[in-house]
Design a protein around this motif. Sequence first.
Motif, PDB file in Angstrom:
ATOM      1  N   MET A 122      -8.922   6.043   7.960  1.00  0.00           N
ATOM      2  CA  MET A 122      -8.304   4.789   8.388  1.00  0.00           C
ATOM      3  C   MET A 122      -7.249   5.072   9.460  1.00  0.00           C
ATOM      4  SD  MET A 122      -6.062   2.047   6.161  1.00  0.00           S
ATOM      5  CE  MET A 122      -7.372   1.821   4.965  1.00  0.00           C
ATOM      6  N   THR A 123      -7.325   4.373  10.570  1.00  0.00           N
ATOM      7  CA  THR A 123      -6.352   4.566  11.630  1.00  0.00           C
ATOM      8  C   THR A 123      -5.028   3.911  11.266  1.00  0.00           C
ATOM      9  OG1 THR A 123      -6.977   2.549  12.797  1.00  0.00           O
ATOM     10  CG2 THR A 123      -8.210   4.560  13.330  1.00  0.00           C
ATOM     11  N   SER A 124      -3.967   4.336  11.967  1.00  0.00           N
ATOM     12  CA  SER A 124      -2.643   3.775  11.703  1.00  0.00           C
ATOM     13  C   SER A 124      -2.614   2.273  11.963  1.00  0.00           C
ATOM     14  CB  SER A 124      -1.609   4.481  12.581  1.00  0.00           C
ATOM     15  OG  SER A 124      -0.342   3.885  12.440  1.00  0.00           O
ATOM     16  N   SER A 125      -3.228   1.840  13.055  1.00  0.00           N
ATOM     17  CA  SER A 125      -3.204   0.412  13.380  1.00  0.00           C
ATOM     18  C   SER A 125      -3.961  -0.407  12.340  1.00  0.00           C
ATOM     19  CB  SER A 125      -3.790   0.178  14.773  1.00  0.00           C
ATOM     20  OG  SER A 125      -5.131   0.632  14.839  1.00  0.00           O
ATOM     21  N   THR A 126      -5.045   0.155  11.810  1.00  0.00           N
ATOM     22  CA  THR A 126      -5.795  -0.546  10.764  1.00  0.00           C
ATOM     23  C   THR A 126      -4.956  -0.686   9.500  1.00  0.00           C
ATOM     24  OG1 THR A 126      -7.907   0.267  11.613  1.00  0.00           O
ATOM     25  CG2 THR A 126      -7.868  -0.501   9.335  1.00  0.00           C
ATOM     26  N   PHE A 127      -4.269   0.404   9.126  1.00  0.00           N
ATOM     27  CA  PHE A 127      -3.418   0.342   7.936  1.00  0.00           C
ATOM     28  C   PHE A 127      -2.296  -0.673   8.115  1.00  0.00           C
ATOM     29  CE2 PHE A 127       0.525   1.690   5.829  1.00  0.00           C
ATOM     30  CZ  PHE A 127       0.127   1.499   4.513  1.00  0.00           C
ATOM     31  N   ILE A 128      -1.693  -0.700   9.295  1.00  0.00           N
ATOM     32  CA  ILE A 128      -0.604  -1.645   9.541  1.00  0.00           C
ATOM     33  C   ILE A 128      -1.101  -3.076   9.387  1.00  0.00           C
ATOM     34  CG2 ILE A 128       0.960  -2.551  11.311  1.00  0.00           C
ATOM     35  CD1 ILE A 128       1.173   0.366  12.357  1.00  0.00           C
ATOM     36  N   ARG A 129      -2.278  -3.358   9.934  1.00  0.00           N
ATOM     37  CA  ARG A 129      -2.839  -4.701   9.802  1.00  0.00           C
ATOM     38  C   ARG A 129      -3.119  -5.033   8.336  1.00  0.00           C
ATOM     39  NH1 ARG A 129      -5.157  -7.498  13.961  1.00  0.00           N
ATOM     40  NH2 ARG A 129      -6.932  -8.095  12.669  1.00  0.00           N
ATOM     41  N   GLN A 130      -3.659  -4.085   7.601  1.00  0.00           N
ATOM     42  CA  GLN A 130      -3.956  -4.335   6.192  1.00  0.00           C
ATOM     43  C   GLN A 130      -2.678  -4.469   5.366  1.00  0.00           C
ATOM     44  OE1 GLN A 130      -6.722  -1.310   4.906  1.00  0.00           O
ATOM     45  NE2 GLN A 130      -8.430  -2.224   6.028  1.00  0.00           N
ATOM     46  N   SER A 131      -1.640  -3.733   5.755  1.00  0.00           N
ATOM     47  CA  SER A 131      -0.360  -3.887   5.061  1.00  0.00           C
ATOM     48  C   SER A 131       0.213  -5.282   5.298  1.00  0.00           C
ATOM     49  CB  SER A 131       0.635  -2.819   5.529  1.00  0.00           C
ATOM     50  OG  SER A 131       1.131  -3.093   6.831  1.00  0.00           O
ATOM     51  N   GLY A 132      -0.081  -5.844   6.449  1.00  0.00           N
ATOM     52  CA  GLY A 132       0.333  -7.214   6.713  1.00  0.00           C
ATOM     53  C   GLY A 132      -0.331  -8.194   5.760  1.00  0.00           C
ATOM     54  N   LEU A 133      -1.606  -7.978   5.482  1.00  0.00           N
ATOM     55  CA  LEU A 133      -2.303  -8.827   4.512  1.00  0.00           C
ATOM     56  C   LEU A 133      -1.686  -8.676   3.124  1.00  0.00           C
ATOM     57  CD1 LEU A 133      -6.019  -8.242   5.609  1.00  0.00           C
ATOM     58  CD2 LEU A 133      -4.560 -10.209   6.119  1.00  0.00           C
ATOM     59  N   ALA A 134      -1.303  -7.438   2.766  1.00  0.00           N
ATOM     60  CA  ALA A 134      -0.656  -7.206   1.472  1.00  0.00           C
ATOM     61  C   ALA A 134       0.674  -7.950   1.396  1.00  0.00           C
ATOM     62  CB  ALA A 134      -0.447  -5.709   1.254  1.00  0.00           C
ATOM     63  N   SER A 135       1.441  -7.925   2.479  1.00  0.00           N
ATOM     64  CA  SER A 135       2.722  -8.634   2.509  1.00  0.00           C
ATOM     65  C   SER A 135       2.520 -10.132   2.341  1.00  0.00           C
ATOM     66  CB  SER A 135       3.453  -8.359   3.828  1.00  0.00           C
ATOM     67  OG  SER A 135       3.790  -7.003   3.951  1.00  0.00           O
ATOM     68  N   MET A 136       1.537 -10.671   3.038  1.00  0.00           N
ATOM     69  CA  MET A 136       1.268 -12.104   2.928  1.00  0.00           C
ATOM     70  C   MET A 136       0.869 -12.480   1.510  1.00  0.00           C
ATOM     71  SD  MET A 136      -0.566 -13.281   6.495  1.00  0.00           S
ATOM     72  CE  MET A 136      -1.625 -11.871   6.803  1.00  0.00           C
ATOM     73  N   LEU A 137      -0.015 -11.689   0.907  1.00  0.00           N
ATOM     74  CA  LEU A 137      -0.451 -11.977  -0.458  1.00  0.00           C
ATOM     75  C   LEU A 137       0.716 -11.855  -1.433  1.00  0.00           C
ATOM     76  CD1 LEU A 137      -2.695 -12.654  -2.429  1.00  0.00           C
ATOM     77  CD2 LEU A 137      -3.285 -10.215  -2.521  1.00  0.00           C
ATOM     78  N   GLY A 138       1.567 -10.844  -1.230  1.00  0.00           N
ATOM     79  CA  GLY A 138       2.737 -10.698  -2.090  1.00  0.00           C
ATOM     80  C   GLY A 138       3.663 -11.895  -1.998  1.00  0.00           C
ATOM     81  N   GLY A 139       3.869 -12.398  -0.783  1.00  0.00           N
ATOM     82  CA  GLY A 139       4.714 -13.576  -0.608  1.00  0.00           C
ATOM     83  C   GLY A 139       4.136 -14.803  -1.286  1.00  0.00           C
ATOM     84  N   ILE A 140       2.830 -14.980  -1.165  1.00  0.00           N
ATOM     85  CA  ILE A 140       2.167 -16.134  -1.787  1.00  0.00           C
ATOM     86  C   ILE A 140       2.261 -16.056  -3.312  1.00  0.00           C
ATOM     87  CG2 ILE A 140      -0.082 -17.230  -2.168  1.00  0.00           C
ATOM     88  CD1 ILE A 140      -0.790 -16.371   0.733  1.00  0.00           C
ATOM     89  N   LEU A 141       1.951 -14.884  -3.867  1.00  0.00           N
ATOM     90  CA  LEU A 141       1.970 -14.729  -5.322  1.00  0.00           C
ATOM     91  C   LEU A 141       3.382 -14.884  -5.883  1.00  0.00           C
ATOM     92  CD1 LEU A 141      -0.517 -11.747  -5.849  1.00  0.00           C
ATOM     93  CD2 LEU A 141      -0.912 -14.181  -6.274  1.00  0.00           C
TER      94      LEU A 141
END
Length: 201
Positions: A1-20
Amino acid sequence: MTSSTFIRQSGLASMLGGILFAAKMWYDRNDGPPWPTDITDTLIFVVPLLWLVGLTGLYARCKERSGGLGLLGFGVASTGAAMAVVGPLAMSLFDNDGLWFVLVLGLIILFTGLIITGIATIRAKALLGWSAALPLIIGTLGLLMFFANPDDPRLSVDMVSLLRSVRMISTMLFGAVWIVLGYTLWSEPSAAAVQAKPSVT
Protein backbone atom coordinates in the motif's frame (compact mmCIF):
# COMPACT_ATOMS: atom_id res chain seq x y z
CA MET A 1 0.00 0.00 0.00
CA THR A 2 1.40 3.39 -0.97
CA SER A 3 1.57 6.28 1.48
CA SER A 4 -1.02 8.30 -0.44
CA THR A 5 -3.41 5.34 -0.48
CA PHE A 6 -3.06 4.88 3.27
CA ILE A 7 -3.64 8.58 3.89
CA ARG A 8 -6.83 8.48 1.84
CA GLN A 9 -8.04 5.38 3.67
CA SER A 10 -7.20 6.95 7.02
CA GLY A 11 -9.47 9.79 5.99
CA LEU A 12 -12.32 7.33 5.56
CA ALA A 13 -11.55 5.94 9.03
CA SER A 14 -11.69 9.45 10.50
CA MET A 15 -15.02 10.14 8.84
CA LEU A 16 -16.51 6.86 10.07
CA GLY A 17 -15.19 7.52 13.58
CA GLY A 18 -16.81 10.94 13.61
CA ILE A 19 -20.14 9.55 12.42
CA LEU A 20 -20.17 6.69 14.93
CA PHE A 21 -19.18 8.97 17.81
CA ALA A 22 -21.92 11.50 17.05
CA ALA A 23 -24.44 8.68 16.68
CA LYS A 24 -23.40 7.15 20.02
CA MET A 25 -23.60 10.46 21.84
CA TRP A 26 -27.03 11.17 20.36
CA TYR A 27 -28.16 7.69 21.38
CA ASP A 28 -26.99 8.38 24.96
CA ARG A 29 -28.22 11.97 25.10
CA ASN A 30 -30.83 11.32 27.81
CA ASP A 31 -28.66 9.06 29.96
CA GLY A 32 -27.54 10.10 33.40
CA PRO A 33 -26.23 8.60 36.63
CA PRO A 34 -26.02 5.67 37.31
CA TRP A 35 -25.19 5.45 33.59
CA PRO A 36 -26.94 2.36 32.19
CA THR A 37 -24.76 0.35 29.82
CA ASP A 38 -25.48 -1.72 26.74
CA ILE A 39 -23.65 -3.28 23.80
CA THR A 40 -22.80 0.13 22.35
CA ASP A 41 -20.66 0.87 25.41
CA THR A 42 -18.72 -2.35 24.87
CA LEU A 43 -18.18 -1.55 21.19
CA ILE A 44 -17.24 2.10 21.74
CA PHE A 45 -13.56 1.10 21.48
CA VAL A 46 -14.06 1.00 17.70
CA VAL A 47 -14.38 4.81 17.59
CA PRO A 48 -10.97 5.73 19.07
CA LEU A 49 -9.46 2.90 17.03
CA LEU A 50 -10.73 4.60 13.87
CA TRP A 51 -9.40 7.92 15.18
CA LEU A 52 -6.01 6.32 15.77
CA VAL A 53 -5.92 5.26 12.13
CA GLY A 54 -6.92 8.78 11.14
CA LEU A 55 -4.22 10.31 13.33
CA THR A 56 -1.61 8.06 11.75
CA GLY A 57 -2.71 9.18 8.32
CA LEU A 58 -2.70 12.81 9.41
CA TYR A 59 0.86 12.50 10.67
CA ALA A 60 1.92 10.72 7.49
CA ARG A 61 0.39 13.60 5.53
CA CYS A 62 2.04 16.35 7.60
CA LYS A 63 5.24 14.91 9.05
CA GLU A 64 7.56 16.48 6.49
CA ARG A 65 6.44 19.96 7.49
CA SER A 66 5.11 19.77 11.05
CA GLY A 67 8.50 19.12 12.66
CA GLY A 68 9.15 18.18 16.27
CA LEU A 69 5.97 19.81 17.56
CA GLY A 70 3.93 17.76 15.13
CA LEU A 71 5.68 14.59 16.27
CA LEU A 72 4.98 15.50 19.90
CA GLY A 73 1.32 16.15 19.15
CA PHE A 74 0.98 12.89 17.25
CA GLY A 75 2.68 10.98 20.06
CA VAL A 76 0.43 12.45 22.73
CA ALA A 77 -2.76 12.10 20.67
CA SER A 78 -2.04 8.55 19.56
CA THR A 79 -1.23 7.53 23.14
CA GLY A 80 -4.56 8.94 24.26
CA ALA A 81 -6.42 7.22 21.43
CA ALA A 82 -4.75 3.90 22.27
CA MET A 83 -5.78 4.27 25.92
CA ALA A 84 -9.33 5.03 24.81
CA VAL A 85 -9.28 1.77 22.83
CA VAL A 86 -7.87 -0.28 25.71
CA GLY A 87 -10.23 1.14 28.36
CA PRO A 88 -13.56 -0.26 27.08
CA LEU A 89 -11.90 -3.53 26.06
CA ALA A 90 -10.42 -3.98 29.53
CA MET A 91 -13.75 -3.14 31.15
CA SER A 92 -15.47 -5.81 29.08
CA LEU A 93 -12.72 -8.39 29.48
CA PHE A 94 -12.33 -8.04 33.25
CA ASP A 95 -15.94 -7.00 33.95
CA ASN A 96 -14.64 -4.05 35.95
CA ASP A 97 -16.36 -0.69 35.53
CA GLY A 98 -13.56 0.89 37.54
CA LEU A 99 -11.37 0.70 34.44
CA TRP A 100 -13.55 3.42 32.89
CA PHE A 101 -10.92 5.91 34.05
CA VAL A 102 -8.55 4.54 31.37
CA LEU A 103 -10.99 5.67 28.68
CA VAL A 104 -11.58 9.03 30.36
CA LEU A 105 -7.88 9.76 30.84
CA GLY A 106 -7.17 8.58 27.31
CA LEU A 107 -9.70 11.00 25.86
CA ILE A 108 -8.23 13.94 27.78
CA ILE A 109 -4.75 13.02 26.52
CA LEU A 110 -6.13 12.61 22.98
CA PHE A 111 -7.74 16.06 23.02
CA THR A 112 -4.56 17.63 24.39
CA GLY A 113 -2.48 15.95 21.70
CA LEU A 114 -4.86 17.17 19.00
CA ILE A 115 -4.45 20.74 20.22
CA ILE A 116 -0.66 20.39 20.04
CA THR A 117 -0.97 18.82 16.59
CA GLY A 118 -3.24 21.63 15.45
CA ILE A 119 -0.76 24.27 16.57
CA ALA A 120 1.96 22.43 14.63
CA THR A 121 -0.10 22.12 11.44
CA ILE A 122 -1.11 25.78 11.59
CA ARG A 123 2.46 26.97 12.14
CA ALA A 124 3.83 24.77 9.37
CA LYS A 125 0.84 25.22 7.03
CA ALA A 126 0.95 21.45 6.75
CA LEU A 127 -2.62 21.27 5.45
CA LEU A 128 -4.20 23.49 2.85
CA GLY A 129 -5.81 26.73 4.03
CA TRP A 130 -8.13 26.67 7.01
CA SER A 131 -7.99 22.87 7.23
CA ALA A 132 -4.68 23.23 9.09
CA ALA A 133 -6.74 24.31 12.12
CA LEU A 134 -8.95 21.20 12.14
CA PRO A 135 -6.95 19.21 14.74
CA LEU A 136 -6.92 22.25 17.04
CA ILE A 137 -10.68 22.66 16.64
CA ILE A 138 -11.32 18.98 17.37
CA GLY A 139 -9.16 19.04 20.49
CA THR A 140 -10.78 22.23 21.79
CA LEU A 141 -14.30 20.92 21.18
CA GLY A 142 -13.33 17.67 22.86
CA LEU A 143 -12.24 19.41 26.05
CA LEU A 144 -15.34 21.61 25.99
CA MET A 145 -17.54 18.56 25.53
CA PHE A 146 -15.74 16.75 28.33
CA PHE A 147 -15.77 19.50 30.94
CA ALA A 148 -19.29 20.80 30.24
CA ASN A 149 -20.60 18.46 32.92
CA PRO A 150 -24.36 18.71 33.51
CA ASP A 151 -24.37 15.85 36.04
CA ASP A 152 -23.03 17.76 39.03
CA PRO A 153 -25.81 17.52 41.66
CA ARG A 154 -24.89 20.96 43.00
CA LEU A 155 -25.98 22.68 39.79
CA SER A 156 -29.25 24.52 39.39
CA VAL A 157 -31.86 23.27 36.94
CA ASP A 158 -31.13 26.15 34.56
CA MET A 159 -27.39 25.46 34.63
CA VAL A 160 -27.96 21.75 34.02
CA SER A 161 -30.10 22.60 31.00
CA LEU A 162 -27.46 25.02 29.69
CA LEU A 163 -24.61 22.54 30.12
CA ARG A 164 -26.62 19.77 28.47
CA SER A 165 -27.11 22.03 25.46
CA VAL A 166 -23.42 23.01 25.39
CA ARG A 167 -22.35 19.38 25.62
CA MET A 168 -24.71 18.22 22.89
CA ILE A 169 -23.73 21.03 20.51
CA SER A 170 -20.01 20.54 21.11
CA THR A 171 -20.45 16.77 20.74
CA MET A 172 -22.15 17.06 17.37
CA LEU A 173 -19.59 19.61 16.18
CA PHE A 174 -16.79 17.37 17.45
CA GLY A 175 -18.04 14.48 15.34
CA ALA A 176 -18.64 16.76 12.36
CA VAL A 177 -15.11 18.19 12.41
CA TRP A 178 -13.67 14.67 12.50
CA ILE A 179 -15.68 14.05 9.33
CA VAL A 180 -14.30 17.22 7.75
CA LEU A 181 -10.74 16.25 8.71
CA GLY A 182 -11.30 12.81 7.25
CA TYR A 183 -12.59 14.29 4.02
CA THR A 184 -9.55 16.56 3.91
CA LEU A 185 -7.21 13.57 4.22
CA TRP A 186 -9.20 11.64 1.65
CA SER A 187 -9.32 14.45 -0.90
CA GLU A 188 -6.10 16.45 -0.50
CA PRO A 189 -3.00 15.36 -2.41
CA SER A 190 -0.07 14.39 -0.24
CA ALA A 191 2.92 16.67 0.06
CA ALA A 192 4.96 14.21 -1.98
CA ALA A 193 2.36 14.20 -4.73
CA VAL A 194 2.31 17.97 -4.84
CA GLN A 195 6.09 18.12 -5.08
CA ALA A 196 6.12 15.47 -7.80
CA LYS A 197 3.56 17.28 -9.93
CA PRO A 198 5.32 18.79 -12.94
CA SER A 199 5.22 22.55 -13.16
CA VAL A 200 3.63 24.28 -16.11
CA THR A 201 5.88 26.73 -17.90
